[in-house]
Design a protein around this motif. Structure first.
Motif, PDB file in Angstrom:
ATOM      1  N   LEU A 111     -15.031   4.537  -5.729  1.00 48.30           N
ATOM      2  CA  LEU A 111     -13.949   5.185  -6.490  1.00 48.30           C
ATOM      3  C   LEU A 111     -12.693   4.312  -6.499  1.00 48.30           C
ATOM      4  O   LEU A 111     -12.037   4.157  -7.531  1.00 48.30           O
ATOM      5  N   ALA A 112     -12.364   3.729  -5.357  1.00 47.18           N
ATOM      6  CA  ALA A 112     -11.169   2.885  -5.262  1.00 47.18           C
ATOM      7  C   ALA A 112     -11.295   1.663  -6.168  1.00 47.18           C
ATOM      8  O   ALA A 112     -10.353   1.309  -6.887  1.00 47.18           O
ATOM      9  N   VAL A 113     -12.455   1.033  -6.154  1.00 41.82           N
ATOM     10  CA  VAL A 113     -12.661  -0.149  -7.003  1.00 41.82           C
ATOM     11  C   VAL A 113     -12.599   0.250  -8.473  1.00 41.82           C
ATOM     12  O   VAL A 113     -11.972  -0.431  -9.290  1.00 41.82           O
ATOM     13  N   ARG A 114     -13.222   1.368  -8.811  1.00 43.29           N
ATOM     14  CA  ARG A 114     -13.185   1.849 -10.203  1.00 43.29           C
ATOM     15  C   ARG A 114     -11.741   2.106 -10.646  1.00 43.29           C
ATOM     16  O   ARG A 114     -11.349   1.774 -11.761  1.00 43.29           O
TER      17      ARG A 114
ATOM     18  N   SER B 112       0.822  -1.217   0.000  1.00 43.10           N
ATOM     19  CA  SER B 112       0.000   0.000   0.000  1.00 43.10           C
ATOM     20  C   SER B 112       0.852   1.262   0.000  1.00 43.10           C
ATOM     21  O   SER B 112       0.484   2.254  -0.623  1.00 43.10           O
ATOM     22  N   GLN B 113       2.007   1.225   0.648  1.00 45.28           N
ATOM     23  CA  GLN B 113       2.880   2.399   0.663  1.00 45.28           C
ATOM     24  C   GLN B 113       3.557   2.630  -0.684  1.00 45.28           C
ATOM     25  O   GLN B 113       3.997   3.743  -0.978  1.00 45.28           O
ATOM     26  N   ASN B 114       3.645   1.593  -1.499  1.00 47.97           N
ATOM     27  CA  ASN B 114       4.281   1.742  -2.807  1.00 47.97           C
ATOM     28  C   ASN B 114       3.288   1.868  -3.955  1.00 47.97           C
ATOM     29  O   ASN B 114       3.696   1.900  -5.114  1.00 47.97           O
ATOM     30  N   MET B 115       2.028   1.993  -3.653  1.00 45.11           N
ATOM     31  CA  MET B 115       1.023   2.123  -4.709  1.00 45.11           C
ATOM     32  C   MET B 115       1.122   3.464  -5.441  1.00 45.11           C
ATOM     33  O   MET B 115       0.535   3.629  -6.505  1.00 45.11           O
ATOM     34  N   TYR B 116       1.891   4.408  -4.889  1.00 44.33           N
ATOM     35  CA  TYR B 116       2.101   5.672  -5.595  1.00 44.33           C
ATOM     36  C   TYR B 116       2.738   5.420  -6.959  1.00 44.33           C
ATOM     37  O   TYR B 116       2.593   6.217  -7.882  1.00 44.33           O
ATOM     38  N   LEU B 117       3.461   4.289  -7.107  1.00 44.86           N
ATOM     39  CA  LEU B 117       4.042   3.944  -8.406  1.00 44.86           C
ATOM     40  C   LEU B 117       2.955   3.786  -9.463  1.00 44.86           C
ATOM     41  O   LEU B 117       3.195   3.991 -10.643  1.00 44.86           O
ATOM     42  N   TYR B 118       1.755   3.408  -9.030  1.00 44.14           N
ATOM     43  CA  TYR B 118       0.617   3.281  -9.927  1.00 44.14           C
ATOM     44  C   TYR B 118      -0.243   4.533  -9.916  1.00 44.14           C
ATOM     45  O   TYR B 118      -1.316   4.569 -10.501  1.00 44.14           O
ATOM     46  N   GLY B 119       0.209   5.543  -9.185  1.00 40.49           N
ATOM     47  CA  GLY B 119      -0.523   6.795  -9.140  1.00 40.49           C
ATOM     48  C   GLY B 119      -1.751   6.748  -8.251  1.00 40.49           C
ATOM     49  O   GLY B 119      -2.696   7.497  -8.481  1.00 40.49           O
ATOM     50  N   VAL B 120      -1.751   5.851  -7.270  1.00 39.91           N
ATOM     51  CA  VAL B 120      -2.908   5.736  -6.386  1.00 39.91           C
ATOM     52  C   VAL B 120      -2.480   5.806  -4.923  1.00 39.91           C
ATOM     53  O   VAL B 120      -1.307   5.658  -4.592  1.00 39.91           O
ATOM     54  N   SER B 121      -3.454   5.999  -4.073  1.00 43.28           N
ATOM     55  CA  SER B 121      -3.211   6.198  -2.645  1.00 43.28           C
ATOM     56  C   SER B 121      -2.999   4.876  -1.910  1.00 43.28           C
ATOM     57  O   SER B 121      -3.403   3.817  -2.388  1.00 43.28           O
ATOM     58  N   PRO B 122      -2.405   4.944  -0.729  1.00 43.88           N
ATOM     59  CA  PRO B 122      -2.232   3.740   0.086  1.00 43.88           C
ATOM     60  C   PRO B 122      -3.557   3.037   0.413  1.00 43.88           C
ATOM     61  O   PRO B 122      -3.602   1.811   0.491  1.00 43.88           O
ATOM     62  N   SER B 123      -4.644   3.792   0.570  1.00 41.58           N
ATOM     63  CA  SER B 123      -5.920   3.136   0.883  1.00 41.58           C
ATOM     64  C   SER B 123      -6.376   2.247  -0.278  1.00 41.58           C
ATOM     65  O   SER B 123      -6.948   1.179  -0.059  1.00 41.58           O
ATOM     66  N   ILE B 124      -6.099   2.664  -1.496  1.00 36.80           N
ATOM     67  CA  ILE B 124      -6.429   1.826  -2.652  1.00 36.80           C
ATOM     68  C   ILE B 124      -5.524   0.597  -2.655  1.00 36.80           C
ATOM     69  O   ILE B 124      -5.948  -0.507  -2.996  1.00 36.80           O
ATOM     70  N   GLY B 125      -4.279   0.767  -2.213  1.00 36.97           N
ATOM     71  CA  GLY B 125      -3.377  -0.370  -2.078  1.00 36.97           C
ATOM     72  C   GLY B 125      -3.867  -1.372  -1.047  1.00 36.97           C
ATOM     73  O   GLY B 125      -3.771  -2.589  -1.235  1.00 36.97           O
ATOM     74  N   ARG B 126      -4.414  -0.864   0.058  1.00 30.46           N
ATOM     75  CA  ARG B 126      -4.962  -1.763   1.079  1.00 30.46           C
ATOM     76  C   ARG B 126      -6.164  -2.537   0.525  1.00 30.46           C
ATOM     77  O   ARG B 126      -6.337  -3.723   0.799  1.00 30.46           O
TER      78      ARG B 126
ATOM     79  N   GLN C  82      -6.645  -2.309 -14.304  1.00 27.47           N
ATOM     80  CA  GLN C  82      -6.723  -3.733 -14.594  1.00 27.47           C
ATOM     81  C   GLN C  82      -6.054  -4.578 -13.510  1.00 27.47           C
ATOM     82  O   GLN C  82      -5.497  -5.637 -13.776  1.00 27.47           O
ATOM     83  N   MET C  83      -6.125  -4.080 -12.280  1.00 27.96           N
ATOM     84  CA  MET C  83      -5.564  -4.820 -11.151  1.00 27.96           C
ATOM     85  C   MET C  83      -6.626  -5.715 -10.508  1.00 27.96           C
ATOM     86  O   MET C  83      -6.285  -6.680  -9.835  1.00 27.96           O
ATOM     87  N   VAL C  84      -7.897  -5.368 -10.688  1.00 30.58           N
ATOM     88  CA  VAL C  84      -9.002  -6.205 -10.234  1.00 30.58           C
ATOM     89  C   VAL C  84      -9.995  -6.338 -11.379  1.00 30.58           C
ATOM     90  O   VAL C  84      -9.963  -5.561 -12.335  1.00 30.58           O
ATOM     91  N   GLU C  85     -10.855  -7.306 -11.255  1.00 27.71           N
ATOM     92  CA  GLU C  85     -11.879  -7.497 -12.273  1.00 27.71           C
ATOM     93  C   GLU C  85     -13.166  -7.959 -11.620  1.00 27.71           C
ATOM     94  O   GLU C  85     -13.158  -8.518 -10.527  1.00 27.71           O
ATOM     95  N   LYS C  86     -14.258  -7.685 -12.312  1.00 29.47           N
ATOM     96  CA  LYS C  86     -15.559  -8.158 -11.851  1.00 29.47           C
ATOM     97  C   LYS C  86     -15.655  -9.641 -12.161  1.00 29.47           C
ATOM     98  O   LYS C  86     -15.119 -10.118 -13.154  1.00 29.47           O
ATOM     99  N   THR C  87     -16.391 -10.313 -11.298  1.00 33.11           N
ATOM    100  CA  THR C  87     -16.635 -11.726 -11.532  1.00 33.11           C
ATOM    101  C   THR C  87     -18.096 -12.011 -11.231  1.00 33.11           C
ATOM    102  O   THR C  87     -18.812 -11.159 -10.695  1.00 33.11           O
ATOM    103  N   TRP C  88     -18.550 -13.157 -11.560  1.00 32.11           N
ATOM    104  CA  TRP C  88     -19.945 -13.523 -11.402  1.00 32.11           C
ATOM    105  C   TRP C  88     -20.045 -14.799 -10.590  1.00 32.11           C
ATOM    106  O   TRP C  88     -19.192 -15.700 -10.700  1.00 32.11           O
ATOM    107  N   LYS C  89     -21.073 -14.882  -9.772  1.00 32.90           N
ATOM    108  CA  LYS C  89     -21.332 -16.087  -8.991  1.00 32.90           C
ATOM    109  C   LYS C  89     -22.835 -16.311  -8.995  1.00 32.90           C
ATOM    110  O   LYS C  89     -23.611 -15.389  -8.713  1.00 32.90           O
ATOM    111  N   LYS C  90     -23.230 -17.505  -9.321  1.00 32.85           N
ATOM    112  CA  LYS C  90     -24.657 -17.843  -9.410  1.00 32.85           C
ATOM    113  C   LYS C  90     -25.363 -17.508  -8.096  1.00 32.85           C
ATOM    114  O   LYS C  90     -24.878 -17.830  -7.019  1.00 32.85           O
ATOM    115  N   GLY C  91     -26.483 -16.815  -8.234  1.00 36.64           N
ATOM    116  CA  GLY C  91     -27.292 -16.486  -7.078  1.00 36.64           C
ATOM    117  C   GLY C  91     -26.911 -15.189  -6.379  1.00 36.64           C
ATOM    118  O   GLY C  91     -27.598 -14.753  -5.470  1.00 36.64           O
TER     119      GLY C  91
END
Length: 180
Positions: A63-66, A19-33, A72-81
């Protein structure tokens, strides 16, 4: 310390470092967490589950998830039900790096090259103008020589970026497969 505490302590160490190194991706530590929460989760999580775990507001979580989706570090997935959106970490770290590196560096390369080419054109016009003073000519010529070296550098950097996009870089630095 029991086994569960030892596991949590080891995870916390990684979470804090990442989380402390997420600045390399231009994002905050909270997004890293958030990223690490999904990384260590043994199941896909909803926004509500992530919000509850991290204590972030719904708007901040959204906003963090977006942001992580855009990277492209996370993706949506689907689960039946399950009606709510579920999220998981994109497990291809190499592709994620290639995508991020090439996007960010190509953008910077384009912006810098454009500015340099425009400046070179203006400096050439100064040199072509018979009314330009000798002092300005001298500085303009020096600037042209310096900027032409940058153009060469950006040409090389463009080839490096291309090698990431085509994955030719892997011919020189292969991905080592885990030995079992």
């Amino acid at each position: 310390m029991n086994d569960n505490e030892a596991l949590q302590q080891s995870r916390t160490r990684v979470i804090e470092a990442i989380s402390q190194n997420m600045y390399l991706y231009g994002v905050s530590p909270s997004i890293g967490r958030l990223y690490c929460l999904l990384f260590f989760s043994d199941k896909p999580l909803t926004l509500d589950e992530m919000k509850e775990e991290l204590g972030m507001s719904k708007a901040s979580m959204s906003l963090a998830v977006r942001t992580l989706l855009d990277l492209q570090m996370v993706e949506k997935t689907w689960k039946k039900g399950v009606r709510k959106d579920l999220y998981v970490v994109n497990d291809d770290s190499y592709q994620r790096f290639f995508d991020y590196f090439t996007t960010k560096w190509r953008s910077a390369l384009t912006m810098n090259t454009s500015a340099i080419k425009k400046t070179l054109s203006e400096l050439q016009q100064l040199l072509a103008n018979p009314d330009t003073s000798e002092d300005v000519r001298k500085h303009a010529q020096t600037d042209i020589e310096k900027l032409e070296r940058w153009v060469e550098y950006y040409g090389w950097l463009g080839k490096l970026i291309d090698s990431f996009e085509t994955k030719e870089i892997l011919d020189f630095i292969p991905i080592e497969e885990k030995k079992e």
